[in-house]
Design a protein around this motif. Structure first.
Motif, PDB file in Angstrom:
ATOM      1  N   LEU A  66      62.114  -6.275  58.285  1.00 15.00           N
ATOM      2  CA  LEU A  66      62.513  -7.387  59.138  1.00 15.00           C
ATOM      3  C   LEU A  66      61.311  -7.946  59.872  1.00 15.00           C
ATOM      4  O   LEU A  66      60.735  -7.280  60.726  1.00 15.00           O
ATOM      5  N   PRO A  67      60.920  -9.198  59.598  1.00 15.25           N
ATOM      6  CA  PRO A  67      59.802  -9.808  60.311  1.00 15.25           C
ATOM      7  C   PRO A  67      60.256 -10.500  61.586  1.00 15.25           C
ATOM      8  O   PRO A  67      61.409 -10.927  61.715  1.00 15.25           O
ATOM      9  N   LEU A  81      59.000  -5.201  61.936  1.00 14.39           N
ATOM     10  CA  LEU A  81      57.641  -5.593  62.313  1.00 14.39           C
ATOM     11  C   LEU A  81      57.701  -6.052  63.766  1.00 14.39           C
ATOM     12  O   LEU A  81      57.900  -7.223  64.067  1.00 14.39           O
ATOM     13  N   CYS A  82      57.510  -5.116  64.679  1.00 13.30           N
ATOM     14  CA  CYS A  82      58.038  -5.241  66.031  1.00 13.30           C
ATOM     15  C   CYS A  82      57.150  -5.968  67.034  1.00 13.30           C
ATOM     16  O   CYS A  82      57.536  -6.119  68.200  1.00 13.30           O
ATOM     17  N   THR A  83      55.974  -6.462  66.619  1.00 15.34           N
ATOM     18  CA  THR A  83      55.067  -7.088  67.598  1.00 15.34           C
ATOM     19  C   THR A  83      54.691  -8.518  67.236  1.00 15.34           C
ATOM     20  O   THR A  83      53.724  -9.054  67.780  1.00 15.34           O
ATOM     21  N   GLU A  84      55.413  -9.137  66.331  1.00 16.24           N
ATOM     22  CA  GLU A  84      54.985 -10.449  65.858  1.00 16.24           C
ATOM     23  C   GLU A  84      55.381 -11.591  66.797  1.00 16.24           C
ATOM     24  O   GLU A  84      54.931 -12.723  66.608  1.00 16.24           O
ATOM     25  N   ARG A  85      56.233 -11.304  67.768  1.00 20.22           N
ATOM     26  CA  ARG A  85      56.605 -12.275  68.796  1.00 20.22           C
ATOM     27  C   ARG A  85      56.154 -11.745  70.152  1.00 20.22           C
ATOM     28  O   ARG A  85      56.273 -10.549  70.434  1.00 20.22           O
ATOM     29  N   VAL A  86      55.654 -12.623  71.012  1.00 20.35           N
ATOM     30  CA  VAL A  86      55.203 -12.189  72.337  1.00 20.35           C
ATOM     31  C   VAL A  86      56.339 -11.531  73.104  1.00 20.35           C
ATOM     32  O   VAL A  86      56.182 -10.453  73.682  1.00 20.35           O
ATOM     33  N   ARG A  87      57.515 -12.143  73.107  1.00 19.83           N
ATOM     34  CA  ARG A  87      58.627 -11.594  73.881  1.00 19.83           C
ATOM     35  C   ARG A  87      59.049 -10.221  73.373  1.00 19.83           C
ATOM     36  O   ARG A  87      59.607  -9.422  74.120  1.00 19.83           O
ATOM     37  N   ALA A  88      58.779  -9.937  72.082  1.00 23.54           N
ATOM     38  CA  ALA A  88      59.188  -8.664  71.505  1.00 23.54           C
ATOM     39  C   ALA A  88      58.475  -7.479  72.139  1.00 23.54           C
ATOM     40  O   ALA A  88      58.993  -6.358  72.141  1.00 23.54           O
ATOM     41  N   ALA A 143      68.725   2.196  68.532  1.00 21.10           N
ATOM     42  CA  ALA A 143      69.236   0.873  68.163  1.00 21.10           C
ATOM     43  C   ALA A 143      70.156   0.946  66.946  1.00 21.10           C
ATOM     44  O   ALA A 143      71.205   0.301  66.904  1.00 21.10           O
ATOM     45  N   THR A 144      69.771   1.707  65.940  1.00 24.19           N
ATOM     46  CA  THR A 144      70.587   1.890  64.742  1.00 24.19           C
ATOM     47  C   THR A 144      70.070   3.100  63.976  1.00 24.19           C
ATOM     48  O   THR A 144      68.851   3.345  63.930  1.00 24.19           O
ATOM     49  N   SER A 145      70.984   3.823  63.358  1.00 26.77           N
ATOM     50  CA  SER A 145      70.591   4.980  62.552  1.00 26.77           C
ATOM     51  C   SER A 145      69.879   4.559  61.272  1.00 26.77           C
ATOM     52  O   SER A 145      69.281   5.393  60.593  1.00 26.77           O
ATOM     53  N   ARG A 146      69.932   3.278  60.936  1.00 22.53           N
ATOM     54  CA  ARG A 146      69.240   2.789  59.741  1.00 22.53           C
ATOM     55  C   ARG A 146      67.732   2.667  59.940  1.00 22.53           C
ATOM     56  O   ARG A 146      66.992   2.537  58.961  1.00 22.53           O
ATOM     57  N   LEU A 147      67.282   2.656  61.181  1.00 21.37           N
ATOM     58  CA  LEU A 147      65.873   2.372  61.448  1.00 21.37           C
ATOM     59  C   LEU A 147      64.996   3.486  60.897  1.00 21.37           C
ATOM     60  O   LEU A 147      65.030   4.620  61.368  1.00 21.37           O
ATOM     61  N   TYR A 148      64.194   3.150  59.892  1.00 22.85           N
ATOM     62  CA  TYR A 148      63.275   4.116  59.289  1.00 22.85           C
ATOM     63  C   TYR A 148      61.933   4.114  59.993  1.00 22.85           C
ATOM     64  O   TYR A 148      61.309   5.170  60.165  1.00 22.85           O
ATOM     65  N   GLY A 149      61.463   2.937  60.389  1.00 23.97           N
ATOM     66  CA  GLY A 149      60.132   2.882  60.979  1.00 23.97           C
ATOM     67  C   GLY A 149      59.870   1.555  61.666  1.00 23.97           C
ATOM     68  O   GLY A 149      60.619   0.588  61.529  1.00 23.97           O
ATOM     69  N   LEU A 150      58.782   1.550  62.421  1.00 23.58           N
ATOM     70  CA  LEU A 150      58.282   0.342  63.074  1.00 23.58           C
ATOM     71  C   LEU A 150      56.860   0.092  62.600  1.00 23.58           C
ATOM     72  O   LEU A 150      56.061   1.023  62.478  1.00 23.58           O
ATOM     73  N   SER A 151      56.580  -1.160  62.328  1.00 22.23           N
ATOM     74  CA  SER A 151      55.220  -1.567  62.024  1.00 22.23           C
ATOM     75  C   SER A 151      54.904  -2.777  62.878  1.00 22.23           C
ATOM     76  O   SER A 151      55.721  -3.223  63.678  1.00 22.23           O
TER      77      SER A 151
END
Length: 283
Positions: free
Chosen positions: A85-86, A120-127, A137-145
């Motif tokens: 997810l971008p 892809l958790c840092t592509e927006r300033v507000r993020a 947040a969800t059990s589906r979450l495998y990773g953050l980049s």
């Protein structure tokens, strides 16, 4: 998974070539690598390629775009291993994606809950201001980049690296926040791409530093980067042997908080780190 290799979704030639690459995961890109007019065909190719393969992920377009729903509707019948997810504004986008995946899995006979997510958790300033909320947040979450290009574009910055190729302070901070957020959420921390695919030595240093810092994998943009990245995130035999000795030492002394090992004093964090090294080696 140590390495995720991006493949443009609109290039049948590159998709075919990727079949021969020994990589932990492929990401078929339907977002930045694909022009708007080419997206319908890219979706079709992605769905065709993902079918029957267990290491294929798909980077969809941002949840706020009209393309995201079209991407998901086309590829989910093929049961991809996961969705990248971008540009999420916050973990709410991951929750929305998870809800959409639940419906599409049920509608297409895919095991409900089986499709994983990397954000892809840092592509927006507000993020950057809600990263702690990925925890639970969800059990589906495998990773953050993370990524620097969209972030620097939103800031209007003229560069995100210095003349030696090092991240400038705002982007080094975003990288660190991604690392902390992933470990806080107990998911994989995946470092971003190294864009100079001709610089083998630079890639080797960058990937080794990422593994040193606590990242467990890395994104790649070229097939020639895969072996270097996967080697960097594979513990050496010496590291595995030492980790096994440390684990055995602590497990033989369960009531002791600190123990001497090879001229050093070790405590519980060293034990936990040794267990993680062994887990990575087993993978």
């Amino acid at each position: 998974m140590r390495c995720f290799l991006f493949v443009p979704g609109d290039s049948e030639k590159k998709l075919h070539k990727s079949e021969s690459i020994d990589v932990d995961a492929l990401i078929i890109d339907l977002e930045d690598a694909v022009a708007p007019d080419a997206k319908p065909e890219a979706r079709r190719l992605a769905a065709e390629f993902a079918s029957g393969r267990d290491n294929v992920w798909v980077r969809i377009n941002p949840m706020a775009s009209a393309d995201a729903a079209k991407d998901l509707a086309t590829v989910m019948p093929s049961a991809p291993a996961g969705i990248v997810l971008p540009k999420p504004d916050s973990p709410d986008d991951v929750r929305s994606l998870s809800d959409a995946l639940h419906r599409l899995e049920a509608d297409n006979g895919v095991e409900v809950g089986s499709t994983r997510i990397v954000a892809l958790c840092t592509e927006r300033v507000r993020a950057l201001f809600s990263l702690s909320d990925y925890r639970g947040a969800t059990s589906r979450l495998y990773g953050l980049s993370w990524g620097a290009e969209d972030l620097s574009s939103e800031l209007g910055a003229s560069a995100n690296r210095d003349s030696d190729g090092n991240w400038l302070p705002p982007y080094e901070m975003a990288r660190s926040l991604c690392l902390f957020a992933a470990h806080n959420a107990s998911v994989e921390a995946i470092d971003t791409v190294f864009t100079d695919f001709r610089d083998d030595q630079g890639l080797s240093r960058y990937a080794a530093n990422a593994a040193r810092d606590g990242f467990t994998g890395m994104l790649a943009i070229h097939p020639g980067q895969v072996d270097t990245i996967q080697a960097a995130f594979t513990p050496s035999q010496a590291a595995l042997d030492e980790a096994r000795q440390i684990v055995n030492l602590f497990e033989a002394n369960p009531g002791v908080g600190a123990l001497a090992f090879d001229g050093r004093m070790l405590d519980r964090p060293h034990y936990e780190q040794a267990r993680k090294i062994l887990a990575r080696g087993a993978g």
